[in-house]
Design an enzyme around this catalytic site. Structure first.
Site, PDB file in Angstrom:
ATOM      1  N   GLU A  85      -9.747   6.162   2.691  1.00  0.00           N
ATOM      2  CA  GLU A  85     -10.579   5.128   3.303  1.00  0.00           C
ATOM      3  C   GLU A  85      -9.657   3.970   3.640  1.00  0.00           C
ATOM      4  OE1 GLU A  85      -9.988   5.186   0.136  1.00  0.00           O
ATOM      5  OE2 GLU A  85      -9.442   3.093  -0.169  1.00  0.00           O
ATOM      6  N   LYS A 132       0.815  -1.223   0.000  1.00  0.00           N
ATOM      7  CA  LYS A 132       0.000   0.000   0.000  1.00  0.00           C
ATOM      8  C   LYS A 132       0.848   1.273   0.000  1.00  0.00           C
ATOM      9  CE  LYS A 132      -4.159  -1.856   0.139  1.00  0.00           C
ATOM     10  NZ  LYS A 132      -5.025  -1.753  -1.057  1.00  0.00           N
ATOM     11  N   SER A 167       1.593  -9.763  -0.697  1.00  0.00           N
ATOM     12  CA  SER A 167       1.334  -8.321  -0.710  1.00  0.00           C
ATOM     13  C   SER A 167       1.501  -7.647   0.645  1.00  0.00           C
ATOM     14  CB  SER A 167      -0.080  -8.067  -1.247  1.00  0.00           C
ATOM     15  OG  SER A 167      -1.028  -8.795  -0.492  1.00  0.00           O
TER      16      SER A 167
END
Lengths: 255, 371
Positions: free
Chosen positions: B89, B67, B355
């Site tokens: 968000e 991210k 991830s």
């Protein structure tokens, strides 16, 4: 709707109701009450699970109406029933996904058959509207588009080119919900929009008080009152028709 | 509309600007910890039997997941646009932590919207965001998870658009977001492609990634589009596709519009968006990025699903066999990779995007395991 407001161009008052709020079968009687209390048109909101353009009031009303079991089919039946009680224009407001799921052509045809005069879809930009426009034209209902204080000149032009019926001028930078004051950018926005269109201009989002109507008389062609009306219904859901009458006649006393 | 037009223009300009790309690359190295390695997971491969499994170690990024790549890119873009306030968000909290981290670095005001259910199940990430100086705003509407947090962030954005940039965390939303997120995340695939080539002299047979909104998947897939490499996205089957309690938008949904894009969507017959379930908060989203819908319909990528139970098993196996505690999201990709590897030949190579790391998930796993 606008033709019959008379030569003095009285400001049209459009009342918004979420279909199925506060109870599944109450909406036709609220439409009748609003029309008898000075509403020149009624906007019927078909509830959607994710109402992005709406503030707390309409979110809560939508959620409750969905819990009550409101569906697109029932909203069409509700509109048809309301149509038997009044001849003021009826507009549907909903988000694009319920219309897509129902089928664009099928929805427009069913809306026209129910006596609905126009359609407002807040998450459909003019650039993506060609298919719905064809369906609306075929069924001879209006398709309304939005301009906002943040709209570029090109965005205003695109909305004016795409719209039929009227231009929905958003009074605030933000979502729906009653506000105390009108945004100072509103009157200049209306003037800009006038340069791009001969369609009537209707102002919504935040309109909640008699002073708002007075300030817009002679500037805009109409106003939409939504959250403020639902707020008074929420205060006494057992007798919503009386609340609708009181509020609308208080907002604009009968002549 | 005006906001996304302004953003698209700014993104195009930034893409053309070598200075912007240089700053992004430089901070990706010094701040985010790129490049992340690829790792040959021998014991997982042996357990699966068949093809060799390699892991792209995005779990080693600063803040513990991929991210940060997108958060860094978008916050740099927001600075170029002169926006002083950043909103986001978050579902699992990984995106929120990444955005709060980059905002702390640049001294920007940061507000993160998070569903109250997610705040409860990812309490550590809530605390981290607050430590980093962000405001975490609970969202109590609807299903109280990622979808509703996204709704509320969009409402904030349209209200404060002049001062505020909205950093969407996945490859969803209106244009230019899906494109922009892919561009900032495709560093994963570019690195992995070169690394696997350098270490093995060949390309992988198949690339596998989990798909919620689909940002880590699109990031590792995109650099392989022109290669003869199978691409597989793994969605969350939750308690099973037939249970209705899942988040598999492509496998179990149909086309619809949510959050400004037309893609696959979990919805009822009336077009109302359905509540979703996945053990991993980061996959618990009813939509999916539109580029995945395209890859699915063009038959360029395959989409499959893995249940909570299968993901949990992969979580434990990866911890025990490799000494790597994976995020529950990534565990979905590993679970499918192990099942597929068993059906492939020994010379095949399965590249999995790991991830994120699983620290955030320990309470959930402990609860699910009854330990």
């Amino acid at each position: 709707m606008f033709a019959r407001l008379g030569p003095e161009r009285r400001l049209a008052l459009i009342a918004y109701l979420t279909v199925g709020y506060p109870r599944l079968n109450v909406t036709p009687s609220l439409v009748e009450a609003a029309a008898q209390s000075g509403a020149d048109g009624i906007e019927l909101g078909i509830p959607f699970s994710d109402p992005l353009a709406d503030g707390r009031t309409i979110q809560a009303a939508s959620q409750l109406a969905l819990q009550e079991g409101m569906t697109v089919v029932r909203a069409l039946e509700t509109a048809a029933s309301a149509r038997t009680k009044t001849d003021v224009p009826l507009l549907f407001m909903t988000y694009v996904n319920p219309i897509l799921a129902f089928g664009l052509e099928r929805f427009c045809r069913a809306a026209a058959d129910a006596g609905v005069d126009g359609l407002i879809v807040p998450d459909l930009p003019p650039t993506e509207s060609a298919e719905l426009r064809r369906a609306a034209d075929t069924s001879q209902i209006d398709l309304v588009f939005f301009v906002a204080p943040t709209s570029s000149e090109a965005g205003i032009e695109a909305a004016c080119r795409a719209a039929t019926g009227f231009i929905y001028c958003i009074a605030v930078t933000g979502v729906t919900g009653a506000r105390a004051q009108l945004d100072p950018t509103l009157l200049p926005l209306i003037e800009t929009v006038r340069r791009h269109t001969t369609l009537p201009i209707v102002v919504g989002f935040g309109i909640s008080r008699r002073e708002h109507l007075n300030a817009l008389q002679g500037k805009a062609d109409g106003v939409i009152v939504a959250s403020a009306l639902l707020d008074v219904i929420a205060q006494s859901p057992e007798d919503p028709a009386s609340r609708v009458r009181e509020f609308l006649t208080g907002l604009r006393p009968p002549p | 509309m005006a906001a996304v037009e302004e953003l698209a223009a700014a993104f195009d300009a930034a893409q053309q600007d070598e200075g912007f790309r240089r700053e992004f690359d430089q901070l990706s190295r010094s701040f985010s910890g790129r490049p992340t390695p690829v790792y040959r997971a021998d014991r997982l491969s042996a357990r699966a039997g068949g093809a060799r499994i390699w892991l792209k170690r995005e779990d080693l990024c600063h803040t513990g997941a991929h991210k940060i790549n997108n958060a860094l890119g978008q916050v740099l873009l927001a600075r170029r646009m002169g926006k002083q306030r950043i909103i986001a968000e978050t579902g699992a909290g990984q995106h929120g932590v990444a955005v709060a981290t980059v905002c702390a670095k640049f001294g920007l005001e940061c507000e993160v919207y998070m569903g109250v259910d997610d705040m409860a199940r990812q309490a550590i990430n809530v605390y981290k965001m607050r430590l980093l100086g962000a405001t975490v705003t609970p969202v109590d509407a609807g299903s109280k998870t990622l979808k509703d947090a996204t709704n509320e962030a969009i409402r904030d954005w349209v209200t404060n658009v002049r001062s505020t940039h909205y950093v969407i965390g996945s490859a969803v939303g209106p244009h230019p977001y899906p494109l922009m997120v892919r561009e900032f995340q495709s560093v994963i695939g570019r690195e992995a492609r070169a690394q696997v080539l350098a270490e093995t002299g060949r390309l992988p047979t198949v690339v596998i990634a989990c798909v919620g909104g689909g940002s880590n998947a699109i990031g590792i897939f995109a650099p392989f589009y022109d290669d003869p490499v199978r691409l597989i996205g793994v969605e969350a089957a939750g308690r099973g596709l037939n249970s209705g309690a899942h988040a598999a938008s492509i496998v179990g949904g149909r086309p619809g519009v949510l959050h400004g894009s037309f893609s696959y969507l979990l919805q009822d017959e009336d077009g109302q968006v359905l509540a979703t379930h996945s053990i991993s908060a980061g996959l618990d989203y009813p939509g999916v990025g539109p580029e995945h819908a395209y890859l699915h319909e063009a038959h360029r990528a395959e989409y499959v699903s893995v249940t909570d139970e299968q993901a949990l098993a992969a979580f434990h196996q990866t911890s025990r066999l490799e000494g790597i505690i994976p995020a529950l999201e990534s565990s979905h990709a590993i679970a499918y990779a192990m099942a597929l590897a068993a059906r492939l030949a020994e010379e095949d190579l399965v590249l999995v995007n790991l991830s994120g790391r699983g620290d955030k998930d320990l309470d959930i796993v402990r609860g699910a395991s009854g330990a």
